[in-house]
Design an enzyme around this catalytic site. Structure first.
Site, PDB file in Angstrom:
ATOM      1  N   ASP A  38      52.671  46.770  34.062  1.00 17.73           N
ATOM      2  CA  ASP A  38      51.864  47.016  35.702  1.00 17.73           C
ATOM      3  C   ASP A  38      52.222  48.271  36.357  1.00 17.73           C
ATOM      4  O   ASP A  38      53.778  48.909  35.769  1.00 17.73           O
ATOM      5  CB  ASP A  38      52.836  46.201  36.967  1.00 17.73           C
ATOM      6  CG  ASP A  38      51.807  45.494  38.000  1.00 17.73           C
ATOM      7  OD1 ASP A  38      50.755  46.629  37.758  1.00 17.73           O
ATOM      8  OD2 ASP A  38      52.462  45.464  38.421  1.00 17.73           O
ATOM      9  N   ASN A  86      41.446  40.059  36.193  1.00 15.33           N
ATOM     10  CA  ASN A  86      40.795  41.618  36.539  1.00 15.33           C
ATOM     11  C   ASN A  86      39.715  41.643  36.972  1.00 15.33           C
ATOM     12  O   ASN A  86      38.895  43.173  37.388  1.00 15.33           O
ATOM     13  CB  ASN A  86      41.823  42.032  35.381  1.00 15.33           C
ATOM     14  CG  ASN A  86      43.631  42.383  35.455  1.00 15.33           C
ATOM     15  OD1 ASN A  86      43.619  42.428  34.386  1.00 15.33           O
ATOM     16  ND2 ASN A  86      43.643  42.593  36.497  1.00 15.33           N
TER      17      ASN A  86
HETATM   18  C1  FPP Z   1      48.659  47.094  35.692  1.00 16.99           C
HETATM   19  O1  FPP Z   1      47.913  48.357  35.963  1.00 16.99           O
HETATM   20  C2  FPP Z   1      47.486  47.748  34.399  1.00 16.99           C
HETATM   21  C3  FPP Z   1      46.448  46.772  33.443  1.00 16.99           C
HETATM   22  C4  FPP Z   1      45.379  45.859  34.494  1.00 16.99           C
HETATM   23  C5  FPP Z   1      45.771  47.481  32.452  1.00 16.99           C
HETATM   24  C6  FPP Z   1      46.875  47.620  32.066  1.00 16.99           C
HETATM   25  C7  FPP Z   1      46.384  48.010  30.316  1.00 16.99           C
HETATM   26  C8  FPP Z   1      46.373  50.030  30.103  1.00 16.99           C
HETATM   27  C9  FPP Z   1      48.000  49.325  30.011  1.00 16.99           C
HETATM   28  C10 FPP Z   1      45.992  50.368  28.810  1.00 16.99           C
HETATM   29  C11 FPP Z   1      44.719  49.996  28.264  1.00 16.99           C
HETATM   30  C12 FPP Z   1      45.474  48.378  26.854  1.00 16.99           C
HETATM   31  C13 FPP Z   1      45.268  48.709  25.817  1.00 16.99           C
HETATM   32  C14 FPP Z   1      45.458  47.412  24.621  1.00 16.99           C
HETATM   33  C15 FPP Z   1      44.673  49.378  24.697  1.00 16.99           C
HETATM   34  P1  FPP Z   1      47.443  48.536  37.691  1.00 16.99           P
HETATM   35  O2  FPP Z   1      46.275  48.594  37.513  1.00 16.99           O
HETATM   36  O3  FPP Z   1      47.076  46.824  38.405  1.00 16.99           O
HETATM   37  O4  FPP Z   1      48.136  49.540  38.589  1.00 16.99           O
HETATM   38  P2  FPP Z   1      48.893  49.098  40.584  1.00 16.99           P
HETATM   39  O5  FPP Z   1      49.273  47.458  40.154  1.00 16.99           O
HETATM   40  O6  FPP Z   1      49.865  49.655  40.737  1.00 16.99           O
HETATM   41  O7  FPP Z   1      47.595  49.237  40.731  1.00 16.99           O
END
Ligand code: FPP
Length: 261
Positions: A38, A86
């Site tokens: 996250d 998501n």
């Molecule tokens: C949460 O951060 C993260 C995600 C929803 C996506 C996770 C993906 C990756 C780390 C990269 C891709 C993975 C692979 C397998 C290639 P957020 O966007 O919710 O952050 P925030 O809470 O600060 O908004």
């Protein structure tokens, strides 16, 4: 070649640049670590960048953590890459993430295969484009018989959705007369989970400050230990990962029983 810090195949530990490694209790290593990656968006915001830049940076962290987990001899690493919730994000961000998954598979497949990683996807693959589904199947097939770390990527995954799918499968077997309701036990459920074949989840790590499970591995985390950090995922380092393992080694896991004296 990825180094093997503890046992495993490959060369033994040489000059580990992580002094923390010495502090890991080899006898109390989690077999299966699950990570809620996250804080990509918050990281990007903090840098004055657009949100998607955080996901790109997050991939770099993921590569480092997979390598570290493999080096240490963790049997399974599961990461939460995209939840069933998501899809509610703006189209542009969802599209970007889909491209990122595809690029990741393209670019990293060969090295992961050479390192004996066994990749496996959790979740409803049918939610993805045909092309991405094909890539996922090819990656899984290629690495099926590898002998290294099992690397589960939860994508279009939700713990409740997974349990509904399990219940549907079991209900179908009961309706067809292949299974009696009395014969259903924990193993029956386990056998139909997306994680079937991975050891039980021992440790769940969540970055970026929030302390909740967010529909991740609801069944599998029943007896997991939790470790939280304020660090945003792109800034999460192998050192911090090792810190979580060190802390895990100190936890008193009773599984509902009493501490052995
Ligand atoms: C949460 O951060 C993260 C995600 C929803 C996506 C996770 C993906 C990756 C780390 C990269 C891709 C993975 C692979 C397998 C290639 P957020 O966007 O919710 O952050 P925030 O809470 O600060 O908004």
């Amino acid at each position: 070649m990825w180094k093997k810090i503890f046992g495993g195949k490959g060369s033994p530990s040489d000059s580990s640049n992580l002094p923390l490694f010495d502090r890991i209790d080899r006898e109390r290593l989690p077999r299966h670590v699950a990570v809620i990656m996250d804080g990509n968006g918050r990281w990007a915001q903090g840098q004055g960048l657009i949100r998607t830049a955080g996901h790109t940076a997050g991939v770099k962290t993921l590569k480092r953590i997979l390598k570290t987990a493999s080096d240490i001899g963790i049997e399974a690493l599961t990461v939460y890459a995209f939840s069933t919730e998501n899809w509610k994000r703006p189209h542009g961000e969802v599209d970007f993430l889909m491209k990122l998954f595809s690029e990741y598979l393209d670019k990293e497949l060969q090295e992961m295969n050479e390192e004996q990683v066994r990749i496996h996807f959790l979740g409803r693959m049918e939610g993805f484009s045909e092309a991405l589904q094909r890539q996922v199947r090819q990656a899984e097939d290629l690495m099926r018989n590898n002998t290294g770390i099992r690397f589960n990527i939860a994508a279009n995954y939700g713990g409740q959705d997974e349990l509904v799918r399990v219940m549907q499968t079991i209900a179908r077997q009961v309706a067809e007369g292949k299974l009696s309701p009395e014969a259903i036990d924990e193993q029956t459920v386990e056998r139909h989970l997306d994680t079937y074949g991975s050891p039980p989840v021992d440790l769940v790590i969540r970055t970026s400050g929030d302390m909740r499970l967010s529909n991740f591995l609801l069944w599998q985390a029943a007896y997991a230990e939790f470790w939280f950090t304020d660090t945003n995922w792109p800034d999460f380092t192998p050192e911090e990962f090792v810190e979580a393992l060190v802390e895990f080694g100190k936890r008193d896991r009773r599984f509902g029983g009493l501490t052995k004296k």
